[in-house]
Design an enzyme around this catalytic site. Sequence first.
Site, PDB file in Angstrom:
ATOM      1  N   PHE A 256       0.815  -1.222   0.000  1.00 19.33           N
ATOM      2  CA  PHE A 256       0.000   0.000   0.000  1.00 19.33           C
ATOM      3  C   PHE A 256       0.847   1.270   0.000  1.00 19.33           C
ATOM      4  O   PHE A 256       0.345   2.341  -0.328  1.00 19.33           O
ATOM      5  CB  PHE A 256      -0.984  -0.002   1.180  1.00 19.33           C
ATOM      6  CG  PHE A 256      -0.491   0.690   2.413  1.00 19.33           C
ATOM      7  CD1 PHE A 256       0.355   0.065   3.303  1.00 19.33           C
ATOM      8  CD2 PHE A 256      -0.883   1.993   2.677  1.00 19.33           C
ATOM      9  CE1 PHE A 256       0.804   0.712   4.440  1.00 19.33           C
ATOM     10  CE2 PHE A 256      -0.434   2.657   3.815  1.00 19.33           C
ATOM     11  CZ  PHE A 256       0.413   2.018   4.697  1.00 19.33           C
ATOM     12  N   LYS A 257       2.138   1.153   0.347  1.00 18.01           N
ATOM     13  CA  LYS A 257       2.963   2.362   0.398  1.00 18.01           C
ATOM     14  C   LYS A 257       3.092   3.020  -0.976  1.00 18.01           C
ATOM     15  O   LYS A 257       3.364   4.208  -1.079  1.00 18.01           O
ATOM     16  CB  LYS A 257       4.319   2.037   1.011  1.00 18.01           C
ATOM     17  CG  LYS A 257       4.151   1.638   2.475  1.00 18.01           C
ATOM     18  CD  LYS A 257       5.419   1.645   3.274  1.00 18.01           C
ATOM     19  CE  LYS A 257       5.117   1.501   4.763  1.00 18.01           C
ATOM     20  NZ  LYS A 257       4.453   0.228   5.116  1.00 18.01           N
ATOM     21  N   ASP A 258       2.850   2.236  -2.034  1.00 24.36           N
ATOM     22  CA  ASP A 258       2.837   2.820  -3.380  1.00 24.36           C
ATOM     23  C   ASP A 258       1.801   3.933  -3.518  1.00 24.36           C
ATOM     24  O   ASP A 258       1.998   4.878  -4.274  1.00 24.36           O
ATOM     25  CB  ASP A 258       2.493   1.755  -4.430  1.00 24.36           C
ATOM     26  CG  ASP A 258       3.628   0.771  -4.663  1.00 24.36           C
ATOM     27  OD1 ASP A 258       4.798   1.157  -4.483  1.00 24.36           O
ATOM     28  OD2 ASP A 258       3.341  -0.383  -5.031  1.00 24.36           O
TER      29      ASP A 258
END
Length: 496
Positions: A112-114
Amino acid sequence: MNYKSTRDSSISVTSAQAISRGISADGGLFVPASMPWLSYNDIKTLADLDYVSRAANILGRFLTDFTSNEILDCVSKAYTREKFETESIAPLYMMDPSTYMLELWHGPTCAFKDMALQLLPHLLGHSVEKCGEDKTVVILVATSGDTGKAALEGFKDVTGTKIIVFYPKQGVSPMQRLQMATQQGDNVGVFSIEGNFDAAQSGVKETFANKEINETLGKNGMMFSSANSINWGRLVPQIVYYISAYADLLKNDKVSCGEFINVVVPTGNFGNILAAYYAKKMGIPIGKLICASNANNVLTEFLRTGYYDRVRPFYTTISPSMDILISSNLERLIYDLSGCDDEKIRGYMDSLAKEGTYEVDDSIKNTLGEYFWAGCCDDEGTMQTIKDIYERNSYVSDPHTAVALNVLKQYRDKTSDTSKTIIASTASPFKFAGDVLYAIKGERNNDEAQMLEELAKLAITHPPKQISNLFNLPVRFEASCEKDKMKDVILNSLGI
Ligand SMILES: *Cc1c(COP(=O)(O)O)cnc(C)c1O
């Protein structure tokens, strides 16, 4: 809209200043001075837009010193079909009519850090320019795995930036190492550090504070910056997907307008769940924010009792991105719940630094209990949940998301709340194929490529190409360095 510091309410900076500085000089974190409000009509309007337009609309309410063209430039470079596997960018998957997985891992690194790190480089580029700087921004990152790769992909070939990542030689999974060693792009550098994550982290911190190296960079038209999760530019993109998820439920007639839903978030540094809290404050009908932790359950205790105690054993778990004992973004929440009492926050943070503990006052405690519910589970519970969910719903979940699903079950068992619920699904199971397969089948396999195939069969899908392609890419970065050689390695890599 201006931003103030959690440790000095009198500070007032623009969003460009907040993003380019990262952290306030007093050690506090930047927070918006007020929250934009979304009416039902606004939410309905958002429901008819695609993800890029939703993001542009919401960002525009926070980054008021950016022009709408600048914002559009940023979001349309970040959320493209080349970078994300799905048109909808952050799709909702219905497990059953009251349980929805918000899949935040269809980006280039499958975590999810994308969602934030694809956007941050563009926000940072514009911010630095608005602040009158024309220097090349050099991003330094110490990573325990996921953040480093996501930052590399985000900054790769972004004009006016360079990025150097350090990871602990003994601290990342074989897949994570391969992801970083094969990184492409002309402005990137990757090194392993002899030692653990703390060695990498403290090396980077010392470099940021080193006057001599900062001067050398300055003389060569460069400056350091950081992409870590306390930067406002990483938080604001995360608010977008909670709003977008509610808009999707509305659009598909899964909720009626104004119907309250719950949100469950597998939590480490408290950034992702804080974004959901901000979405709630903006008017999205969110009832309970359910905070899920692994065996490092410092937040479970805090949200239940108001007592924060980092003086406890540290556990290495199969959900490593949540192995955290100091959740930095919590400072933003308690600042808000204290009614912006900067003096109180300074006291709490001082106590945290000196004693490793603090206890919030009764009024904050009561509000915590009203907004949040907290639970945790250990590795055994996580594995059991991966197996149960696979057997019951044919859904393959990664270990971080499984912690959230486990805690959701605890919540539903203990309360009579039947609200529809969104689970933040934070990583692709393919990123943790070994542990996921072991949880489901009870067998270990050590061949990474084979594991992907096996998992794909269970999930009735293909492994994400971002992961399966890694085996075909040339290895570009194999160098490792001693912590005290970090400075030389950086200058060398920058060619100065
Ligand atoms: C970083 C991360 C988390 C924790 O998110 P926070 O914003 O730090 O609370 C959870 N799951 C995965 C897969 C992550 O990479």
